[in-house]
Design an enzyme around this catalytic site. Structure first.
Site, PDB file in Angstrom:
ATOM      1  N   GLN A 145       0.844  -1.197   0.000  1.00 30.59           N
ATOM      2  CA  GLN A 145       0.000   0.000   0.000  1.00 30.59           C
ATOM      3  C   GLN A 145       0.879   1.247   0.000  1.00 30.59           C
ATOM      4  O   GLN A 145       0.392   2.371  -0.147  1.00 30.59           O
ATOM      5  CB  GLN A 145      -0.897   0.024   1.233  1.00 30.59           C
ATOM      6  N   ASN A 146       2.175   1.040   0.193  1.00 30.71           N
ATOM      7  CA  ASN A 146       3.101   2.160   0.317  1.00 30.71           C
ATOM      8  C   ASN A 146       3.462   2.711  -1.064  1.00 30.71           C
ATOM      9  O   ASN A 146       3.500   1.968  -2.047  1.00 30.71           O
ATOM     10  CB  ASN A 146       4.381   1.731   1.055  1.00 30.71           C
ATOM     11  N   VAL A 147       3.723   3.992  -1.108  1.00 25.95           N
ATOM     12  CA  VAL A 147       4.007   4.660  -2.392  1.00 25.95           C
ATOM     13  C   VAL A 147       5.460   5.152  -2.458  1.00 25.95           C
ATOM     14  O   VAL A 147       5.836   5.855  -3.380  1.00 25.95           O
ATOM     15  CB  VAL A 147       3.038   5.858  -2.595  1.00 25.95           C
ATOM     16  N   HIS A 176      -1.358   1.457  -4.343  1.00 26.77           N
ATOM     17  CA  HIS A 176      -1.696   2.874  -4.250  1.00 26.77           C
ATOM     18  C   HIS A 176      -0.782   3.749  -5.094  1.00 26.77           C
ATOM     19  O   HIS A 176      -0.732   4.965  -4.898  1.00 26.77           O
ATOM     20  CB  HIS A 176      -1.662   3.330  -2.787  1.00 26.77           C
TER      21      HIS A 176
HETATM   22  P1  OAD Z   1      -1.559   2.988   8.935  1.00 27.81           P
HETATM   23  O1  OAD Z   1      -0.859   4.213   9.398  1.00 27.81           O
HETATM   24  O2  OAD Z   1      -3.072   2.970   8.880  1.00 27.81           O
HETATM   25  O3  OAD Z   1      -1.115   1.736   9.828  1.00 27.81           O
HETATM   26  C1  OAD Z   1       0.266   1.521  10.045  1.00 27.81           C
HETATM   27  C2  OAD Z   1       0.381   0.261  10.883  1.00 27.81           C
HETATM   28  O4  OAD Z   1       1.765  -0.030  11.049  1.00 27.81           O
HETATM   29  C3  OAD Z   1      -0.214   0.392  12.275  1.00 27.81           C
HETATM   30  O5  OAD Z   1      -1.064  -0.720  12.538  1.00 27.81           O
HETATM   31  C4  OAD Z   1       1.009   0.362  13.205  1.00 27.81           C
HETATM   32  O6  OAD Z   1       0.726  -0.322  14.425  1.00 27.81           O
HETATM   33  C5  OAD Z   1       1.981  -0.445  12.379  1.00 27.81           C
HETATM   34  N1  OAD Z   1       3.390  -0.201  12.663  1.00 27.81           N
HETATM   35  C6  OAD Z   1       3.973   0.922  13.141  1.00 27.81           C
HETATM   36  N2  OAD Z   1       5.315   0.747  13.227  1.00 27.81           N
HETATM   37  C7  OAD Z   1       5.567  -0.530  12.799  1.00 27.81           C
HETATM   38  C8  OAD Z   1       6.735  -1.319  12.644  1.00 27.81           C
HETATM   39  N3  OAD Z   1       7.943  -0.828  12.966  1.00 27.81           N
HETATM   40  N4  OAD Z   1       6.615  -2.580  12.167  1.00 27.81           N
HETATM   41  C9  OAD Z   1       5.397  -3.086  11.844  1.00 27.81           C
HETATM   42  N5  OAD Z   1       4.248  -2.389  11.958  1.00 27.81           N
HETATM   43  C10 OAD Z   1       4.346  -1.134  12.438  1.00 27.81           C
HETATM   44  O7  OAD Z   1      -0.944   2.651   7.499  1.00 27.81           O
HETATM   45  P2  OAD Z   1      -1.550   1.708   6.413  1.00 27.81           P
HETATM   46  O8  OAD Z   1      -2.291   0.565   7.039  1.00 27.81           O
HETATM   47  O9  OAD Z   1      -0.463   1.378   5.474  1.00 27.81           O
HETATM   48  O10 OAD Z   1      -3.774   5.173   1.530  1.00 27.81           O
HETATM   49  O11 OAD Z   1      -2.588   2.705   5.676  1.00 27.81           O
HETATM   50  C11 OAD Z   1      -3.220   2.219   4.520  1.00 27.81           C
HETATM   51  C12 OAD Z   1      -3.513   3.396   3.642  1.00 27.81           C
HETATM   52  O12 OAD Z   1      -4.200   4.432   4.375  1.00 27.81           O
HETATM   53  C13 OAD Z   1      -2.291   4.094   3.094  1.00 27.81           C
HETATM   54  O13 OAD Z   1      -1.752   3.415   1.985  1.00 27.81           O
HETATM   55  C14 OAD Z   1      -2.908   5.418   2.667  1.00 27.81           C
HETATM   56  C15 OAD Z   1      -3.745   5.714   3.894  1.00 27.81           C
HETATM   57  O14 OAD Z   1      -4.880   6.460   3.562  1.00 27.81           O
HETATM   58  C16 OAD Z   1      -3.667   6.043   0.463  1.00 27.81           C
HETATM   59  O15 OAD Z   1      -2.857   6.955   0.465  1.00 27.81           O
HETATM   60  C17 OAD Z   1      -4.614   5.750  -0.652  1.00 27.81           C
END
Ligand code: OAD
Length: 249
Positions: free
Chosen positions: A105-107, A123
Site C-alpha cells: 500500500q506504500n508509495v 496505491h
Molecule cells: P496505517 O498508518 O493505517 O497503519 C500503520 C500500521 O503499522 C499500524 O497498525 C502500526 O501499528 C503499524 N506499525 C507501526 N510501526 C511498525 C513497525 N515498525 N513494524 C510493523 N508495523 C508497524 O498505514 P496503512 O495501514 O499502510 O492510503 O494505511 C493504509 C492506507 O491508508 C495508506 O496506503 C494510505 C492511507 O490512507 C492512500 O494513500 C490511498
C-alpha cells in the site's frame, strides 16, 4: 533497539511447504526507515492541512500548486531515506520461497530499492507522474516546467502517480492482488492497520480460502484475532528473524 523475536517452528515449516505466499505491506514497514506514516506526515509546515485536503482530486483542483509542492516535499523526505532490514528480509524471503507476491500500500518505492521484484503497488508510486487528463505517464524530462508542470502532449496539469482519497485503485493491480489472496497458502499482513479498503479485504479473502494468515505488527489490529500466527514486533526485527530461520538466500 534490540528486539528478540520468537518465531514458531510451525510457521517456518508451513512457509517451507507453501506453494504460494502473499505479503501485504503498509506504512509500518517504512516507518522504520524514518518515513512518517501518512497521518504523521502532517508535521511542521504542513500541520495546518489535513491529508484529505491535499491527497484528493478536489484538493488538487482547488490548489494544484499547494498539492504539487506537498508531494515534492514528501518525495524529498523519501529520497533521504533507505530501505530498512524489514524491506531487505522480504526480498530474501521472496527469493527463497516457491512462489511469492509482494503487495504494498506504500508509495515510497522502498521495496523496489531493496530489490523486490514480484511486486504490486496498490496505491501507486510517489515518483511516478501522470497527465491529469488521460492518466498516462509523463516523464520529468518531457514535461513543461511549472508548479505543477504541464503535459507536453495536451498541456493539462501533471499530477503525482498515487491513488488519492476517493479514487479507484488501478483495476489490474487490485484484481491481481485479489486473485493471489484467493489462491495463496500463506498470507502475511505486515505493518498495516488493515482499515483501508479494498486492501484490507485481501486478508479476508485469504482467510476465506483457508490460507495460513500471519500478522506482523507491534500493535493489535482488527485482523489479529483471526490470524494463525501473530508476531507483535516491529517488522524490522520480525522479518529478518523469519528470513534467517528460512535459510540463506
Ligand atoms: P496505517 O498508518 O493505517 O497503519 C500503520 C500500521 O503499522 C499500524 O497498525 C502500526 O501499528 C503499524 N506499525 C507501526 N510501526 C511498525 C513497525 N515498525 N513494524 C510493523 N508495523 C508497524 O498505514 P496503512 O495501514 O499502510 O492510503 O494505511 C493504509 C492506507 O491508508 C495508506 O496506503 C494510505 C492511507 O490512507 C492512500 O494513500 C490511498
Amino acid at each position: 533497539m534490540s528486539t528478540s523475536v520468537t518465531v514458531d517452528d510451525r510457521l517456518i515449516q508451513t512457509l517451507r511447504e507453501s506453494a504460494s505466499t502473499v505479503f501485504l505491506t503498509g506504512a509500518g514497514v517504512s516507518a522504520e526507515s524514518g518515513i512518517p506514516t501518512f497521518r504523521d506526515a502532517m508535521t511542521g509546515l504542513w500541520s495546518r492541512y489535513r491529508p484529505e485536503e491535499l491527497a484528493t482530486p478536489d484538493g488538487f483542483e482547488r490548489d494544484p500548486e499547494l498539492v504539487w509542492r506537498w508531494y515534492e516535499w514528501r518525495r524529498g523526505i523519501v529520497s533521504e531515506t533507505d530501505p530498512n532490514p524489514g524491506h531487505h528480509a522480504l526480498r530474501r524471503m521472496q527469493h527463497g520461497l516457491t512462489t511469492s507476491l509482494l503487495i504494498t500500500q506504500n508509495v515510497d518505492g522502498l521495496h523496489q530499492r531493496a530489490g523486490s521484484e514480484q511486486l504490486i503497488e496498490l496505491h501507486g508510486n510517489l515518483f511516478r507522474n501522470l497527465c491529469s487528463r488521460d492518466m498516462h505517464p509523463v516523464m520529468t524530462e518531457e514535461w513543461v516546467p511549472g508548479n505543477p508542470p504541464r503535459c507536453p502532449r495536451c498541456d493539462s496539469l501533471v499530477r503525482p502517480g498515487v491513488v488519492w482519497f476517493g479514487e479507484m485503485l488501478p483495476p489490474d493491480a487490485i484484481e491481481s492482488a485479489r486473485q493471489a489472496a484467493m489462491s495463496c497458502d500463506v498470507f502475511f499482513s505486515i505493518g498495516t492497520s488493515a482499515q483501508v479498503y479494498p486492501a484490507a479485504q485481501l486478508a479476508e479473502i485469504a482467510l476465506g480460502n483457508g490460507a495460513t494468515v500471519v500478522e506482523v505488527n507491534p500493535e493489535p489490529t482488527t485482523l489479529t484475532r483471526y490470524a494463525d500466527f501473530v508476531l507483535s514486533s516491529p517488522s524490522g526485527a520480525a522479518l529478518p528473524e523469519i528470513a534467517r530461520r528460512l535459510g540463506p538466500n
